[in-house]
Scaffold this active site. Structure first.
Site, short mmCIF file in Angstrom:
data_model
loop_
_atom_site.label_atom_id
_atom_site.label_comp_id
_atom_site.label_asym_id
_atom_site.label_seq_id
_atom_site.Cartn_x
_atom_site.Cartn_y
_atom_site.Cartn_z
NE ARG A 1 -10.78 -5.46 -12.54
CZ ARG A 1 -10.68 -4.36 -11.87
NH1 ARG A 1 -10.70 -3.15 -12.22
NH2 ARG A 1 -10.46 -4.44 -10.31
CE LYS B 1 -6.95 4.31 2.20
NZ LYS B 1 -7.81 4.56 1.33
N GLY C 1 -6.05 -4.54 -7.14
CA GLY C 1 -5.94 -3.79 -8.47
C GLY C 1 -4.49 -3.49 -8.80
N GLY D 1 -10.72 -3.98 -3.61
CA GLY D 1 -11.70 -3.80 -2.81
C GLY D 1 -12.70 -4.92 -2.40
P1 ADP Z 1 -3.89 -3.36 -4.32
O1 ADP Z 1 -4.38 -2.45 -5.28
O2 ADP Z 1 -3.25 -4.63 -4.86
O3 ADP Z 1 -4.76 -3.72 -3.15
P2 ADP Z 1 -2.74 -1.40 -2.92
O4 ADP Z 1 -3.55 -0.51 -3.36
O5 ADP Z 1 -2.77 -1.32 -1.34
O6 ADP Z 1 -2.73 -2.66 -3.42
O7 ADP Z 1 -1.29 -0.82 -2.81
C1 ADP Z 1 -0.42 -0.59 -4.03
C2 ADP Z 1 0.53 0.52 -3.99
O8 ADP Z 1 1.20 0.66 -2.83
C3 ADP Z 1 1.35 0.57 -5.12
O9 ADP Z 1 1.11 1.62 -6.08
C4 ADP Z 1 2.78 0.62 -4.45
O10 ADP Z 1 3.46 1.38 -5.17
C5 ADP Z 1 2.45 1.29 -3.08
N1 ADP Z 1 3.29 0.83 -2.28
C6 ADP Z 1 3.84 -0.42 -1.76
N2 ADP Z 1 4.79 -0.54 -0.90
C7 ADP Z 1 5.09 0.80 -0.75
C8 ADP Z 1 6.22 1.72 0.26
N3 ADP Z 1 6.73 0.99 1.04
N4 ADP Z 1 6.01 3.13 0.06
C9 ADP Z 1 5.38 3.46 -0.82
N5 ADP Z 1 4.48 2.79 -1.51
C10 ADP Z 1 4.39 1.68 -1.64
MG MG Z 2 -4.68 -0.27 -5.07
#
Ligand code: ADP
Ligand code: MG
Length: 409
Positions: free
Chosen positions: A35, A217, A368, A391
């Site tokens: 960033r 989520k 992120g 987000g």
């Molecule tokens: P981003 O920030 O890229 O949008 P998210 O915040 O939605 O991604 O998700 C990232 C997190 O999800 C990571 O910390 C990862 O460890 C966790 N994660 C992904 N798959 C699993 C899983 N099957 N069980 C637990 N945690 C998970």
């Molecule tokens: Mg995230």
């Protein structure tokens, strides 16, 4: 919307730059400076065109109790200021009230309370050759409360406002949604690039379009899946997100983390995108303390297992779709990639994704944690476009109006 690129003469002008220096750090060192790197183009543009810059950024998520008086020094912009200074070939200097007069310009981290008249005056009088960075804007409670007087006070320092922090344009915060009311407002070069690249991801008619969504989520992601899913040919789901879909289809997912109260969202998507959604066929499970990794077919998951990654057969299956893609969008790690035994899925897909991007296949990634995964896989330079937004990117791709962008119009 007005773009900074179109402004040529900025000499003698002061620009209030809402930039995004929100990089992960250990209190000293910056761990991933993507960033910060992306903020450089606008800063250099402004300097080359003779503008004086007063930059505003947030760092981390200071708690309410940390607001100004109780601010936590571990959330200071100091490590970021030092890193940025290095990249710009400037010396960093933290000052709380006076700015010393040097022959060469410095990067001044202004740690004083800008709400005090005398401090405001010091910043106003700083020479053009200094780049001023105000301390973490989230230290001020007024940032969250949309305080119009605070916005006016900030605006009083400058002639022009430039929004360049794409990662926060989905937020209603004083420096994002209110400040542009009080100054002529422009989109910076980074924001412009984000908008154009994400518009391309949505509008480019290219098929097969492969959408890869994972992470945790569903509530954050459902809008983007709904919107992009209309044009997507295949929707590959992994991570914790996929667990909810697997559960909806009646599979045992053991103690895997899922948003159980959001089951209806998964059901809706399964209904509407029945033929597009591709779910894991095998997974890596582990125990509660994230040990004992085992690869099992999805039918073999037991009650006390946690699904923590996609399995090798799923990686192979996903790779077949990626191989033919002409357009790709990816958000979310495929598993708990922070733990080595559960990082294979994410790392493999990051490599496959990056290696597919070229003039025949436009690939956009963001989020992120996705940024962290891309940095860990060291393949970022091969991806067509990496968004600085998490987000913000998801909401933009969902087709929503974002307050920080609306405010510029
Ligand atoms: P981003 O920030 O890229 O949008 P998210 O915040 O939605 O991604 O998700 C990232 C997190 O999800 C990571 O910390 C990862 O460890 C966790 N994660 C992904 N798959 C699993 C899983 N099957 N069980 C637990 N945690 C998970
Ligand atoms: Mg995230």
């Amino acid at each position: 919307m007005k773009f900074l690129r179109e402004l040529k003469d900025l000499s003698g002008k002061t620009v209030l730059l809402r930039t995004d220096l929100d990089a992960p750090h250990d209190g000293n060192k910056i761990m991933n400076d993507y960033r910060i790197q992306r903020s450089l183009e606008t800063i250099k543009f402004l300097q080359e065109h003779g503008a004086k810059i007063i930059a505003i950024s947030k760092l981390g998520r200071p708690k309410k109790s940390d607001n100004w008086e109780g601010r936590d020094q571990s959330e200071s912009l100091r490590p970021v200021a030092e890193h940025l200074a290095n990249l710009l070939g400037k010396k960093p200097l933290a000052v709380s009230n006076k700015i010393p007069k040097y022959d060469v310009g410095h990067l001044i981290l202004f740690t004083g309370d800008i709400r005090l008249k005398e401090n405001l005056q010091v910043v106003k009088e700083a020479p053009q050759k200094d780049l001023i960075l105000l301390e973490n804007i989230r230290f001020y409670p007024e940032e969250e409360t949309l305080d119009q007087n605070f916005a006016k006070l900030l605006a009083s320092m400058a002639d022009i406002y430039v929004e360049d922090a794409f990662a926060v344009v989905h937020r209603t915060e004083t420096s994002v949604s209110e400040l542009p009311k009080f100054l002529p407002a422009y989109a910076g070069l980074n924001l412009e690039r984000e908008i154009k690249s994400l518009d391309k991801a949505m509008e480019l008619k290219a098929s097969p379009f492969v959408l890869m969504m994972a992470g945790i989520k569903i509530s954050d992601k459902v809008g983007a899946i709904r919107n992009l899913g209309k044009d997507a040919n295949h929707i590959l789901l992994g991570g914790g997100l996929a667990n909810l879909f697997l559960k909806s289809k009646g599979y045992e997912i053991g103690c895997s983390k899922v948003e159980t109260d959001k089951q209806s969202l998964a059901e809706e998507l399964l209904r509407n995108y029945k033929d597009k959604i591709i779910l894991p066929i095998d997974v890596v499970v582990g125990s509660e303390d994230y040990t004992n990794p085992r690869v099992v077919m999805i039918e073999q998951v037991k009650k006390d297992d946690l699904i923590l990654d996609i399995g090798p057969k799923t990686i192979l299956e996903f790779s077949k779709y990626i191989k033919n893609a002409k357009k790709m969008v990816w958000n979310g790690p495929m598993g708990l990639f922070e733990k080595k035994p559960f990082s294979q899925g994410t790392m493999s897909l990051a490599l496959l994704f990056a290696s597919k991007c070229d003039e025949n296949c436009f690939g956009v990634a963001g989020g992120g944690d996705t940024l962290e995964a891309i940095a860990a896989a060291k393949i970022g330079e091969h991806i067509s476009f990496i968004s600085t937004g998490g987000g913000a990117m998801l909401e933009y791709l969902a087709g929503e109006k974002l307050p920080g962008i609306t405010a510029l119009n």
